[in-house]
Design an enzyme around this catalytic site. Structure first.
Site, PDB file in Angstrom:
ATOM      1  N   ASP A 330       0.950  -1.109   0.125  1.00  0.00           N
ATOM      2  CA  ASP A 330      -0.065   0.064  -0.168  1.00  0.00           C
ATOM      3  C   ASP A 330       0.972   1.276   0.084  1.00  0.00           C
ATOM      4  OD1 ASP A 330      -2.043   1.807   0.360  1.00  0.00           O
ATOM      5  OD2 ASP A 330      -3.266   0.727   1.572  1.00  0.00           O
TER       6      ASP A 330
HETATM    7  C1  BGC Z   1      -5.011   3.446   0.258  1.00  0.00           C
HETATM    8  C2  BGC Z   1      -5.030   2.384  -0.933  1.00  0.00           C
HETATM    9  C3  BGC Z   1      -4.754   3.133  -2.295  1.00  0.00           C
HETATM   10  C4  BGC Z   1      -3.634   3.884  -2.402  1.00  0.00           C
HETATM   11  C5  BGC Z   1      -3.085   4.554  -3.562  1.00  0.00           C
HETATM   12  C6  BGC Z   1      -3.599   3.993   0.093  1.00  0.00           C
HETATM   13  O1  BGC Z   1      -3.801   4.990   0.906  1.00  0.00           O
HETATM   14  O2  BGC Z   1      -5.146   2.622   1.165  1.00  0.00           O
HETATM   15  O3  BGC Z   1      -6.156   1.576  -0.926  1.00  0.00           O
HETATM   16  O4  BGC Z   1      -4.986   2.266  -3.329  1.00  0.00           O
HETATM   17  O5  BGC Z   1      -3.430   4.723  -1.113  1.00  0.00           O
HETATM   18  O6  BGC Z   1      -4.014   5.766  -3.557  1.00  0.00           O
END
Ligand code: BGC
Ligand code: BGC
Length: 910
Positions: A330
């Site tokens: 993530d």
């Molecule tokens: C989120 C993800 C997301 C990523 C990119 C993160 O903070 O938890 O779900 O895909 O950011 O934006």
């Protein structure tokens, strides 16, 4: 603090207490650079208040956790990281990936594994490219409900609405339509769908991005969404693996915003049975559906970060479920380089350690780690193979086109590298309309997801109502425009999606007010809308003059980096927002025909109004996306007979759901701890166990017609016996050769872009290149045992096929029942199959199958489903395998988790 052990692995704990390098608490957590600055012991007494570099901090974490917090839950290590084998359906893509990786140099392989840095290119994440071999940079883009940060794209209904349809085909079609839009925008990897959070907490901020707290309903629709997305030629991402069950404390930095200065993310502590039977279940379905990417989660699981948890990545995902794709972090969820790589993470996103830090755990540091042998070649080869396997599996090579939009501006022109205003200045947005005819599928999903919770006969409306009142802010437009709040982080106007990264820009948003007004005008009636929730007197007088009052209320939620009215992602309560209860009461005390429509991210408390005699109908419309008003009008006016079933339980109080989610740090400045003492008993399983009657139970939903259930039949099928897998893997393969350091030095001819993450090293002097003052100290103690071992490894009994041992998916019984439409209009019913697994500590019933049948008045159809071995098994922590217990098992068929008209004892199976 209760320490929950992974049952069956206590022996490891003993070992760990005398061998610090095998710390079970947070493994491995060491070297981001090839060589950590000293042993655990030497670092253990560094005061936590001392300002540490990111390098030292990660080392200290492992050390202090090991030395001081022996009573905390721990996650046992599992090494080495399984190398992909390209089995089964993966063979062709795997072979093509191998052919490509064979030709790649080390820096090219590293480029695939590493993002170029936050906002350095157009997508929310982009990998480096391999132009020599014709591979472009891979574009990774949110979200699970449409293209985020773009234009001329659709805004689809949220995952929770897909769950409410209980309709496999609609889940697939929505996935496919989204996949087409992503593909047309030049996106290679869609950052969705989500099944983590699963929904441990009714108020969890991101539950709506996924499906349902029931693992079977979630798993089926997760898999269908993945198939749809990937059939459109885009890699789907199963996220967030795993246990991202609450937003509070998911990232230490965010907690400052609500008053906590903590050093580590929350740890979700749970046992292996709960993991397998509940939270892992949908991820097994995702692997079985062939998902190409998995995103590891922010928080810790048993005190080991999601993106360096070798138990969950190496053992469970790759060895047991047989996952052949890649694991990406993530965003900024990577906490170490060597540690994460050896624990099974394959790609770091968005590439930099912290957004725009200009440093990376991978990039040049991964190159160094491979060059000096800290990370074996086979591991970096495996990372590259896994990434390219996913790419070929979905046919991305045939569709590849660079992104034609920029996430960072809606202007036509901009700098190529947004974060640093560098590179060519030119067109960054091509404004490509990718919507096709998706509005119709959006409207279909949304209308089919409406759950009719109460109807005393006032619905459907005839269209001939003389005076219609539309009441409540949730009926109308956001005064700042549908996209007026960044990442939808506010509460204004009708609610059609939650907030955070799980969003998309609306191309338009049909509000309930707009759609209903059209209906009323067509019927030559009068229509008045009061959309100010504090104008209670106007609401009262308008309701008093109306033949029907349609009252709109909502409750939002979202991702933890945005706080709306002190809801830190997670909701702070389950009540309606903005005076909603009083809006309903004002209408209901003045109008005998008050219909309540709820737009919400999950359950809300309806106790104040659901049984009010003037509240003649209640509908839950969830988060319907751009066609909100049209889809709702279809149901209100009877063009669509409601067939949604609630994908979660509606309790009388928040307390009825069990323990609250953790909002106060409970471990000093260390990782807050949340223990899953409830095990698998969440949502309806909890209500059943504690013998509480909810207001609306899981699986419940009315129709404009009625159905009857009869003739349950249970047929035993002839499945082969279950054979636990034995044997060994092949040895780890390597592809191509690694040259001397000189081959990987930053190319002289290249101009450096500030903050950009490159795969190259600064000089052939690896120590200097690493920037690590302690480079070269002996770290042999530090690497988890076996982490570099490329010799054949024992296969796990529960492994074998995609999603685990293929025997788990053998059908053991065929279940059928006759469903009849006993009313006077056509309608669709969702027959549901529940099973009781017997045994003293099992849920009363668990959902195991469902279908959606469309029936004409008087028509009957036979509903058929099967029960697989997995459906009837429990996870045996000792055997580390699924087993069918000797306890008597029952099967139930009915229209909800509590309306189980038909039941039978299942014959014994072994
Ligand atoms: C989120 C993800 C997301 C990523 C990119 C993160 O903070 O938890 O779900 O895909 O950011 O934006
Ligand atoms: C980004 C999101 C990301 C979040 C991580 C935000 O600034 O827009 O994509 O999920 O940061 O904390």
């Amino acid at each position: 603090m209760v320490a929950l052990a992974w049952a069956g692995v206590q022996a490891y704990n003993l070992l760990a207490s005398c061998v610090p390098s095998l710390s079970p608490l947070s493994q491995p957590g060491p070297a981001l650079f090839p060589s950590p600055p000293g042993s655990i012991e030497s670092l253990a007494h560094i005061p936590a208040t001392m300002k540490l570099s990111w390098l030292e901090a990660a080392v200290l974490t492992a050390a202090s956790v090991a030395s001081a917090q022996d009573d905390l839950a721990y996650s046992p290590p599992y090494y080495p990281s399984p190398w992909a084998t390209g089995k089964g359906e993966w063979a062709e893509a795997h072979n093509r990936a191998v052919q490509m990786v064979l030709q790649m140099t080390l820096d090219e392989k590293v480029n695939l594994t590493t993002g170029t840095g936050w906002q350095l290119e157009r997508c929310v994440g982009q990998t480096g490219s391999v132009p020599r071999l014709g591979l472009g940079s891979l574009c990774l883009q949110d979200s699970p409900l449409g293209v985020r940060f773009s234009d001329y794209n659709s805004a689809f209904p949220a995952g929770v609405n897909v769950a409410a349809t209980w309709d496999r085909q609609l889940a697939y079609l929505r996935g496919q339509a989204m996949g087409q839009e992503f593909s047309d925008k030049g996106i290679d990897i869609l950052l969705g769908p989500a099944a983590g959070p699963l929904g441990r907490h009714p108020d969890g901020g991101r539950n709506w991005e996924g499906f349902s707290p029931d693992p079977v309903l979630s798993g089926v629709l997760f898999a269908e969404s993945i198939k749809g997305i990937q059939d459109a030629g885009v890699i789907a991402t199963a996220k967030h693996y795993i246990l991202n069950e609450q937003e509070h404390f998911r990232q230490a930095g965010e907690a400052v915003g609500y008053g906590y200065n903590i050093t580590e993310s929350v740890s979700e502590n749970l046992d292996d049975k709960t993991l397998h039977e509940l939270y892992l279940w949908p991820f097994a379905d995702a692997v079985r559906a062939g998902v190409g990417a998995v995103m590891c989660s922010y928080q810790q699981i048993n005190n080991s970060y999601g993106c360096q948890n070798s138990y969950l990545l190496n053992k469970v995902l790759k060895a047991e479920l047989g996952y052949q794709g890649f694991v990406m972090s993530d965003w900024a969820a990577t906490h170490s380089g060597v540690g994460a790589a050896l624990a099974g993470m394959d790609m770091t996103m968005p590439g930099d350690v912290a957004f725009n830090s200009a440093t990376s755990y991978f990039g040049g540091n991964l190159t160094i780690a491979v060059l000096n042998g800290t990370i074996p070649q086979w591991r970096v080869d495996d990372m590259a193979v896994r990434i390219l396997t996913a790419y070929y599996k979905v046919g991305r090579d045939r569709l590849y086109t660079p992104p034609n939009f920029s996430s960072w501006t809606r202007d036509e022109n901009g700098f190529a590298h947004f974060a640093v205003s560098e590179g060519e200045y030119g067109q960054v947005n091509e404004f490509v309309d990718v919507q096709r005819n998706h509005a119709s599928i959006i409207q279909r999903v949304a209308s089919n997801s409406v759950v009719l919770l109460k109807n005393e006969g006032s619905l459907p409306l005839s269209g001939k109502e003389r005076t219609v009142a539309i009441l409540g802010e949730d009926a109308g437009s956001n005064p700042d425009g549908a996209n007026g709040c960044s990442d939808r982080g506010c509460a204004q106007g009708t609610l059609a999606m939650g907030w955070g990264s799980g969003t998309a820009n609306f191309p338009y948003l049909i509000t309930p007010e707009q759609a209903i007004q059209q209906e009323v005008i067509r019927g030559r009636g009068s229509v008045f809308a009061v959309t100010d929730n504090w104008s209670l007197d106007k609401i009262e007088s308008t309701a008093a003059q109306s033949s029907v009052s349609l009252v709109f209320v909502n409750a939002g939620g979202g991702e933890g980096y945005i706080s709306v009215d002190d809801n830190e992602g997670d909701r702070k309560n389950l009540t309606l927002w903005k005076n909603g209860e009083n809006v309903i009461k004002a209408a209901a005390s003045n109008c005998k025909n008050t219909v309540v429509v709820i737009h919400s991210v999950g359950p809300v408390l309806v106790d104040q109004f659901y049984d009010h005699p003037n509240v003649t109908a209640i509908l839950w419309a969830g988060l319907p996306g751009q066609e909100s008003g049209n889809s709702l009008a279809d149901v209100l006016y009877g063009r669509v007979n409601p067939s949604g079933k609630t994908p979660f339980t509606w309790g009388k109080t928040r307390e009825a759901y069990g323990d609250p989610l953790l909002t106060k740090a409970n471990n000093g400045d260390g990782a807050p701890q949340t223990d899953h003492t409830e095990g698998v008993f969440i949502d309806y399983r909890h209500f059943d166990k504690t013998d509480q009657t909810p207001i609306y139970e899981f699986g419940y939903g009315l129709s404009y017609t009625t159905f009857s259930y009869a003739n349950l039949s249970v047929e035993r099928l002839h499945a082969p016996p279950y054979i636990p897998t034995r044997g060994q893997t092949t040895p780890a393969p390597t592809f191509g050769v690694i040259s001397k350091a000189a081959a990987y030095v930053f190319p002289e001819a290249l101009e450096r872009i500030t903050q950009f993450i490159y795969p190259w090293i600064n000089s052939t002097d690896l120590a200097a290149s690493s920037g690590d003052p302690a480079y070269g100290l002996d770290h042999s103690d530090y690497l988890p045992e076996g982490a570099r071992d490329g010799s054949p490894q024992d296969l796990l009994p529960a492994s074998g096929g995609d999603g685990g041992n293929s025997g788990l998916y053998d059908d053991l019984f065929r279940i059928s029942a006759t469903i009849k439409n006993t009313g006077s209009v056509t309608g669709s019913e969702v027959p549901q199959v529940y099973v009781s697994l017997g045994g003293p500590n099992e849920p009363k019933v668990v959902l195991r199958g469902f279908d959606k049948l469309k029936l004409q008045p008087g028509e009957e159809q036979v509903f058929t489903t099967t029960l697989t071995r997995r459906d009837l098994s429990n996870w045996d922590t000792e055997k580390q395998d699924w087993v069918i217990t000797p306890h008597p098992k029952r099967v139930f068929v009915g229209s909800s988790s509590r309306k189980l008209a038909l039941k039978a004892l299942l014959p014994t199976v072994e």
